[in-house]
Write a protein that holds these residues in place. Structure first.
Motif, PDB file in Angstrom:
ATOM      1  N   SER A 159       0.874  -1.168   0.000  1.00 25.31           N
ATOM      2  CA  SER A 159       0.000   0.000   0.000  1.00 25.31           C
ATOM      3  C   SER A 159       0.909   1.215   0.000  1.00 25.31           C
ATOM      4  N   ASP A 160       1.011   1.866  -1.138  1.00 28.40           N
ATOM      5  CA  ASP A 160       1.859   3.055  -1.208  1.00 28.40           C
ATOM      6  C   ASP A 160       1.378   4.133  -0.247  1.00 28.40           C
ATOM      7  N   ALA A 161       0.070   4.218  -0.048  1.00 35.06           N
ATOM      8  CA  ALA A 161      -0.468   5.236   0.847  1.00 35.06           C
ATOM      9  C   ALA A 161      -0.018   4.977   2.286  1.00 35.06           C
ATOM     10  N   LEU A 162      -0.171   3.738   2.748  1.00 36.59           N
ATOM     11  CA  LEU A 162       0.233   3.414   4.113  1.00 36.59           C
ATOM     12  C   LEU A 162       1.748   3.515   4.284  1.00 36.59           C
ATOM     13  N   GLN A 163       2.494   3.055   3.285  1.00 35.57           N
ATOM     14  CA  GLN A 163       3.944   3.117   3.398  1.00 35.57           C
ATOM     15  C   GLN A 163       4.429   4.561   3.445  1.00 35.57           C
ATOM     16  N   MET A 164       3.755   5.445   2.720  1.00 37.08           N
ATOM     17  CA  MET A 164       4.117   6.855   2.771  1.00 37.08           C
ATOM     18  C   MET A 164       3.844   7.439   4.151  1.00 37.08           C
ATOM     19  N   MET A 165       2.748   7.040   4.769  1.00 37.63           N
ATOM     20  CA  MET A 165       2.447   7.520   6.109  1.00 37.63           C
ATOM     21  C   MET A 165       3.455   6.990   7.125  1.00 37.63           C
ATOM     22  N   VAL A 166       3.874   5.734   6.941  1.00 36.18           N
ATOM     23  CA  VAL A 166       4.859   5.143   7.854  1.00 36.18           C
ATOM     24  C   VAL A 166       6.196   5.860   7.747  1.00 36.18           C
ATOM     25  N   GLU A 167       6.612   6.166   6.531  1.00 41.61           N
ATOM     26  CA  GLU A 167       7.944   6.715   6.319  1.00 41.61           C
ATOM     27  C   GLU A 167       8.006   8.234   6.477  1.00 41.61           C
ATOM     28  N   LEU A 168       6.907   8.940   6.215  1.00 44.26           N
ATOM     29  CA  LEU A 168       6.934  10.405   6.260  1.00 44.26           C
ATOM     30  C   LEU A 168       6.109  11.006   7.389  1.00 44.26           C
ATOM     31  N   GLY A 169       5.251  10.246   8.021  1.00 39.09           N
ATOM     32  CA  GLY A 169       4.434  10.782   9.107  1.00 39.09           C
ATOM     33  C   GLY A 169       3.503  11.879   8.610  1.00 39.09           C
ATOM     34  N   VAL A 170       3.466  12.994   9.327  1.00 33.59           N
ATOM     35  CA  VAL A 170       2.576  14.090   8.938  1.00 33.59           C
ATOM     36  C   VAL A 170       2.995  14.714   7.608  1.00 33.59           C
ATOM     37  N   GLY A 171       4.240  14.523   7.208  1.00 35.35           N
ATOM     38  CA  GLY A 171       4.680  15.043   5.915  1.00 35.35           C
ATOM     39  C   GLY A 171       3.972  14.408   4.744  1.00 35.35           C
ATOM     40  N   SER A 172       3.380  13.225   4.949  1.00 39.09           N
ATOM     41  CA  SER A 172       2.662  12.562   3.864  1.00 39.09           C
ATOM     42  C   SER A 172       1.379  13.297   3.502  1.00 39.09           C
ATOM     43  N   LEU A 173       0.853  14.137   4.419  1.00 41.52           N
ATOM     44  CA  LEU A 173      -0.381  14.863   4.124  1.00 41.52           C
ATOM     45  C   LEU A 173      -0.198  15.802   2.934  1.00 41.52           C
ATOM     46  N   PHE A 174       1.006  16.338   2.767  1.00 37.61           N
ATOM     47  CA  PHE A 174       1.266  17.220   1.627  1.00 37.61           C
ATOM     48  C   PHE A 174       1.102  16.456   0.321  1.00 37.61           C
ATOM     49  N   PHE A 175       1.620  15.235   0.272  1.00 33.73           N
ATOM     50  CA  PHE A 175       1.529  14.447  -0.953  1.00 33.73           C
ATOM     51  C   PHE A 175       0.104  13.944  -1.188  1.00 33.73           C
TER      52      PHE A 175
END
Length: 281
Positions: A159-175
């Motif tokens: 899940s690219d969405a979940l993996q982005m949240m795991v690796e970037l935290g709140v920074g993933s909200l921008f993407f």
């Protein structure tokens, strides 16, 4: 996208003899064309199928459908269906009925596919649960998931969405805000690009298309098509002095003038020499 689709069509054609037991290329699984895994081919063919359908490229639609069916890609089918529903101009109640039908058929096909598919689905749910428990406010950093899960089947969270949240935290909200803003703009991209973009986003929720070269390339090209409305590029704009074609004509005329010895570009104001003062040497 059309040229890329015809390249993937080669794999769709090769998938036919591969499904019968003959393959000219070494693979991790049968029926994968020129790819090492049928999952990659099936999930790549799904967005291309819906793109070709809205672009009325029926031959390419048939070839991509062959790839999705022979690869038995549930994700590819779901992504294509969701992309078509998103770009389909129909009343909401009609779309709701279709969504219920697609979900029912999908659940029935999952139960009828046997233990292998059920085990694969359970494995993904386990990875998703692990990803949810691994989310932290600041994230673990890009590449944390692969470093923490070096196994051959666990290097991605599926899940690219979940993996982005795991690796970037709140920074993933921008993407996450980028596709929302892109789809909210009117006239951004063609219907085919919007359908393919929606299909890729669906796959990014339940799979990892952005981590693979082929599907990542397709996502980048489709995103580029949706970045600006076509009218901003092709139609005349008063504030920009005309269309792109008119601008090219002006540049061409300028070149011809300079080559003919005019010494200045069209529209330049000739500069007269200042009058000499009396008594100056």
């Amino acid at each position: 996208v059309a040229a890329f689709g015809w390249g993937v069509a080669i794999s769709a054609v090769l998938a036919v003899p591969q499904s019968m037991g003959w393959s000219p290329t070494p693979q991790m699984a049968d029926t994968a064309g020129t790819f090492l895994n049928r999952e990659v081919l099936g999930e790549l063919a799904g967005p291309l199928l819906v793109w070709a359908a809205f672009g009325r490229r029926w031959t390419l639609v048939g070839l991509m459908a062959v790839a999705v069916v022979l690869c038995q890609s549930r994700t590819g089918v779901m992504a294509a269906a969701c992309g078509a529903l998103w770009a389909w101009q129909a009343p909401r109640w009609v779309k709701s009925v279709v969504v219920v039908g697609v979900l029912t058929i999908g659940a029935a096909s999952l139960g009828a596919s046997g233990f292998g598919k059920m085990a694969s689905a359970a494995n993904r749910i386990l990875l998703w649960s692990t990803a949810v428990y691994s989310i932290t406010p600041l994230g673990g950093g890009i590449g944390w998931w692969a470093a923490g899960h070096p196994g051959p089947a666990e290097e991605f969270a599926h899940s690219d969405a979940l993996q982005m949240m795991v690796e970037l935290g709140v920074g993933s909200l921008f993407f996450f805000a980028i596709p929302v803003l892109a789809f909210a703009r009117r006239g951004a991209g063609t219907a085919a690009e919007r359908a393919a973009g929606a299909a890729i986003l669906v796959e990014a929720v339940v799979s990892f298309p952005l981590h693979l070269a082929a599907s990542g390339f397709l996502a980048a090209v489709v995103a580029g098509g949706m970045a600006r409305a076509r009218v901003d590029v092709r139609a005349p704009r008063r504030d920009r002095g005309g269309s792109l074609r008119a601008g090219l004509r002006r540049v061409s005329a300028s070149g011809r003038t300079m080559a003919g010895g005019g010494g200045r570009y069209p529209g330049d104001v000739p500069v007269r020499p200042a009058p000499e003062r009396r008594g100056s040497p």
